[in-house]
Design an enzyme around this catalytic site. Structure first.
Site, mmCIF file in Angstrom:
data_model
loop_
_atom_site.group_PDB
_atom_site.id
_atom_site.type_symbol
_atom_site.label_atom_id
_atom_site.label_comp_id
_atom_site.label_asym_id
_atom_site.label_seq_id
_atom_site.Cartn_x
_atom_site.Cartn_y
_atom_site.Cartn_z
ATOM 1 N N LYS A 102 8.670 -5.902 26.975
ATOM 2 C CA LYS A 102 7.898 -5.644 28.179
ATOM 3 C C LYS A 102 8.262 -4.295 28.804
ATOM 4 O O LYS A 102 9.425 -3.887 28.824
ATOM 5 C CB LYS A 102 8.119 -6.761 29.201
ATOM 6 C CG LYS A 102 7.656 -8.125 28.730
ATOM 7 C CD LYS A 102 6.163 -8.188 28.554
ATOM 8 C CE LYS A 102 5.696 -9.499 27.969
ATOM 9 N NZ LYS A 102 5.871 -10.641 28.861
ATOM 10 N N ILE A 112 4.471 -23.106 18.840
ATOM 11 C CA ILE A 112 4.561 -22.829 20.265
ATOM 12 C C ILE A 112 3.370 -23.387 21.041
ATOM 13 O O ILE A 112 3.478 -23.665 22.232
ATOM 14 C CB ILE A 112 4.712 -21.308 20.504
ATOM 15 C CG1 ILE A 112 5.941 -20.791 19.751
ATOM 16 C CG2 ILE A 112 4.850 -20.992 21.987
ATOM 17 C CD1 ILE A 112 7.232 -21.531 20.059
ATOM 18 N N SER A 127 -0.603 -22.590 20.600
ATOM 19 C CA SER A 127 -1.962 -22.212 20.203
ATOM 20 C C SER A 127 -2.058 -22.000 18.698
ATOM 21 O O SER A 127 -1.089 -21.597 18.048
ATOM 22 C CB SER A 127 -2.398 -20.944 20.934
ATOM 23 O OG SER A 127 -1.559 -19.859 20.602
ATOM 24 N N HIS A 186 3.236 -11.447 16.022
ATOM 25 C CA HIS A 186 2.516 -10.254 16.439
ATOM 26 C C HIS A 186 2.318 -9.265 15.291
ATOM 27 O O HIS A 186 1.863 -8.149 15.506
ATOM 28 C CB HIS A 186 3.236 -9.575 17.605
ATOM 29 C CG HIS A 186 3.116 -10.349 18.890
ATOM 30 N ND1 HIS A 186 3.976 -11.363 19.215
ATOM 31 C CD2 HIS A 186 2.214 -10.281 19.894
ATOM 32 C CE1 HIS A 186 3.629 -11.868 20.388
ATOM 33 N NE2 HIS A 186 2.560 -11.236 20.815
#
Length: 772
Positions: A119, A445, A447, A708
């Site tokens: 982040k 996790i 989804s 990702h």
């Protein structure tokens, strides 16, 4: 009373949304990845978006537009390219194809891992972490920055290139793989500064009058050595003879001890945040003797939230600043990258409520108005001031913002409401007996891939092409497919896949009173991932269950436990545009109580495992250590308030991803969750070591699959990460899971990766059995 005009003030911004009104950049990049869009077509789309952005800014009244802030993926990755800090494993790909290699650094390939992602300070934007070591050799490559400046100049604009400053770049970096963990990238500063000098000279030669160097890392707590490095950096860069004027920008918090360092540096201007940290920065600026003879760009419009500016308050701040600098210009507090593009596009929001909102285009207009008021006197903006007062009063007096029943319930909360009936050491035995899970239990996790068919179904429902019954049947079909795959793959704790959810925050916001949803309010989270943060406008309540029906349906299809999936109160705040008219802790308690009702309804319906995700817990941590305790008190309290009402045998999970967890391990402990899953694949199980060093006593699932990236990790790769995790976390407390949800992945890679994950768990279980 009408103020007198000051010296001419200019309006400017530090950066602007990249995606385009219709997310054209996302579509072009993803088309390029799939081979449907050529590199030249992608570049033309990007150039068209830059032209549109500059034209919008210029038409609004911004004379000096930012350049170089545009990015195909991430501006920190762009900086790594600019200074030649290409990881060794990617150099061949970058040399062969600069654009393809750039995306390989961001996303990885099947054979080569990407850069770590985390982040950007306390925002929900993710950057690619530079990898540096004592052998790093920097080399200037300013082609992107020079080309974009040249584009702007050719269009008749005055361009101000925007670069990540050298100190922040090094402070954001990490030791490269294989480099000692205690290596400090800041020791490379003297090696990096000549590269920045070369870039600055090239930009000056290309026509730059000013260059902006962003140093947001200086608003964090910095050591004397780090402040000394900043002083040296800007002494050297400011002392260059062949350079443009330098504007050093900070944002997100107060500069503190760094302010006098920058004020004394031989640079030509500072850009400072005067929104939430206005009082502290004003006091520090006065104590430093101001900026006589220098340019001050005052960030008085909040660049991170969407509420309209209070013109009178901002003008008062600007008036105070006039006596502290040689020149005062007006800006947002930070890049407008963090807000959507245009509030006028939101046709479904009540027109009166819409007048409370300011997205990037409206914020630009606010900046221009304030600059005009500062430079020409308030008489020049009398109509705007009157309208602003009316809009602020409308919001303050609206029934939307205050619900007496919600406030009474929040006021009645006691400490007991936030405590489980038994401590973890006692309830864990009840959970293990109830669930009957194997050693190293596997789960995901939450989804699963959001397919084109699912997105089409939602679009068909909105357009009236199918009715609710038809839509619900499509969702049930997807849930059946997701559960069947998980059972066949051998996953132990299942999920229903969340096919009905458009976003992990927006889905709940649309069902809670007090939230507003946007249709076009897209904001970049990372790369081509854009989200539409909902707007938390008023007191929060839950009219009816939000997830119970779908979770209950999924559980009816299997004997294995199906997790109930919720987004936690801190993340519901952090990933929304939150109200600014009451303390955040008060808002968090309101959201927590609404979610508590959902948790208890899930348990009553037979759900034995409930996951309350808090990926934003770390990202929302204040940038200054002095502010940590107060934040963590209300943040952890709100999580416990959400979850503490369940029976001992109900297992509470939470999840966090893509952040630095080392400095909040105690807070993670204070959540009192039974199981936590965390990102660990890109950071090579660093978080497992951090949990062990703290003595974390609960169960944990450090991720073994980086979702990702499109690459499929092999079973042996996942097993190796598990073995590394076992060196820090005992087998009876270790879970096996991906880093994050699988929403953005395709089904082929998801199937293969999860099958390999289960195979890895079975392999390591067998090894443990043999060694026992």
């Amino acid at each position: 009373m009408t103020s007198k005009p000051a010296a001419a003030a200019e309006a400017t911004v530090y950066g602007y949304p990249r995606q385009g009104r219709g997310r054209e950049l996302k579509k072009a990049i993803e088309g390029f990845w799939k081979g449907r869009v050529t590199a030249d077509a992608l570049r033309e789309t990007a150039a068209g978006l830059r032209r549109t952005n500059w034209r919008q800014l210029a038409d609004a009244g911004v004379r000096e537009v930012p350049t170089g802030d545009f990015s195909y993926y991430d501006h920190v990755l762009d900086t790594s390219v600019m200074v030649g800090a290409i990881p060794a494993r990617h150099r061949e790909a970058v040399a062969a194809d600069a654009l393809g290699g750039y995306f390989a650094m961001a996303r990885g390939t099947q054979d080569v891992a990407p850069l770590e992602m985390t982040k950007w300070f306390d925002t929900n934007y993710h950057y690619l972490v530079p990898e540096l070591g004592p052998d790093t050799v920097f080399a200037a490559d300013p082609a992107k920055q020079v080309a974009e400046l040249t584009e702007a100049l050719a269009l008749g604009h005055t361009g101000r290139p925007v670069l990540v400053g050298p100190v922040t770049y090094l402070l954001l970096a990490k030791p490269a793989p294989g480099v000692a963990a205690d290596f400090e990238p800041l020791t490379l500063l003297d090696r990096l500064l000549p590269v920045y000098a070369e870039v600055l000279a090239d930009l000056r030669a290309a026509g730059a009058e000013w260059v902006q160097l962003d140093e947001p890392a200086l608003v964090q707590d910095r050591t004397p050595a780090e402040l000394s490095a900043a002083a040296r950096a800007y002494r050297d860069l400011g002392g260059l003879t062949d350079r443009p004027k330098l504007l050093v920008a900070s944002y997100f918090d107060r500069l503190g001890d760094a302010l006098p360092v920058l004020a004394k540096a031989p640079v030509d201007g500072l850009a400072i945040d005067f929104t939430e940290s206005a009082a502290a920065n004003l006091a520090d600026l006065a104590a430093a003797g101001g900026l006589p003879g220098k340019r001050l760009v005052a960030g008085v419009v909040n660049g991170r939230n969407i509420w309209i500016n209070d013109y009178e308050k901002s003008l008062a701040t600007l008036g105070t600043l006039l006596g502290l600098a040689g020149r005062v210009d007006v800006a947002a507090s930070c890049s407008l990258l963090h807000v959507p593009l245009d509030a006028a596009a939101e046709r479904d929001i009540d027109p009166q409520v819409a007048r409370w909102l300011a997205f990037a285009q409206q914020k630009t207009e606010e900046i221009v108005t304030l600059a005009r008021g500062l430079g020409q006197g308030t008489g020049a903006i009398a109509a705007e001031l009157a309208a602003n007062r009316a809009d602020l009063a409308s919001r303050a007096g609206s029934a939307l913002t205050r619900d007496p029943a919600v406030r009474a319930r929040t006021a009645a909360v006691t400490d007991a409401d936030g405590r489980r009936s038994l401590p973890y050491t006692e309830r864990t035995a009840a959970q293990r007996a109830h669930l009957g899970l194997p050693l190293l239990p596997t789960t995901t996790i939450g989804s699963f891939p959001q397919t084109t068919e699912l997105r089409t179904a939602r679009a068909d429902l909105r357009a009236g092409r199918i009715d609710t019954a038809g839509y619900d049947e499509r969702i049930r079909g997807e849930i059946r497919e997701v559960l069947a795959f998980q059972e066949k793959a051998g996953i132990d704790v299942l999920v229903h896949g969340e096919p009905e959810r458009n976003d992990m925050v927006q889905y709940f916001a649309e069902q809670l009173v007090g939230y507003l949803a946007t249709q076009h309010g897209w904001v970049q989270s990372y790369g081509t991932r854009y989200v539409r943060p909902p707007i938390l406008a008023g007191d929060i309540s839950r009219p009816e269950p939000m997830t119970v029906g779908w979770t209950t349906y999924a559980q009816s299809l299997t004997e294995r436990p199906v997790k109930g999936m919720l987004t936690g109160p801190v993340t519901m705040l952090a990933w929304s545009f939150v109200r600014d008219d009451q303390p955040l802790g008060d808002t968090a308690r309101q959201v927590a109580l609404a979610l508590r009702d959902e948790v208890l309804d899930l348990e009553a319906a037979g759900t034995s495992v409930i996951q309350v995700d808090e990926p934003a817990l770390r990202e929302t941590l204040p940038l200054r250590a002095a502010d940590h305790a107060g934040y963590l008190d209300w943040a952890t309290e709100s999580f416990r308030l959400t979850t503490a009402g369940v029976r001992p045998e109900t297992q509470i999970h939470t999840h966090m991803c893509y952040a630095e967890f080392g400095d909040i391990v105690q807070a993670i402990d204070d959540l009192d969750a039974d199981v936590i899953s965390l990102e660990a694949a890109r950071s090579h199980m660093q978080v497992a070591t951090e949990l062990a060093a703290h003595g974390y006593p609960r169960e944990a699932g450090p991720g073994v699959y980086d979702i990702h990236s499109p690459r499929v990790p092999s079973a042996e790769e996942a097993a190796a990460l598990l073995r590394k995790g076992l060196t820090a976390i005992p087998a009876e407390r270790l879970w096996v899971n991906p880093d994050c949800g699988l929403k953005t992945r395709g089904w082929p890679e998801t199937r293969a990766s999860l099958e390999n994950l289960v195979a890895a768990a079975r392999t390591v279980r067998a090894e443990l059995a043999e060694s026992s």
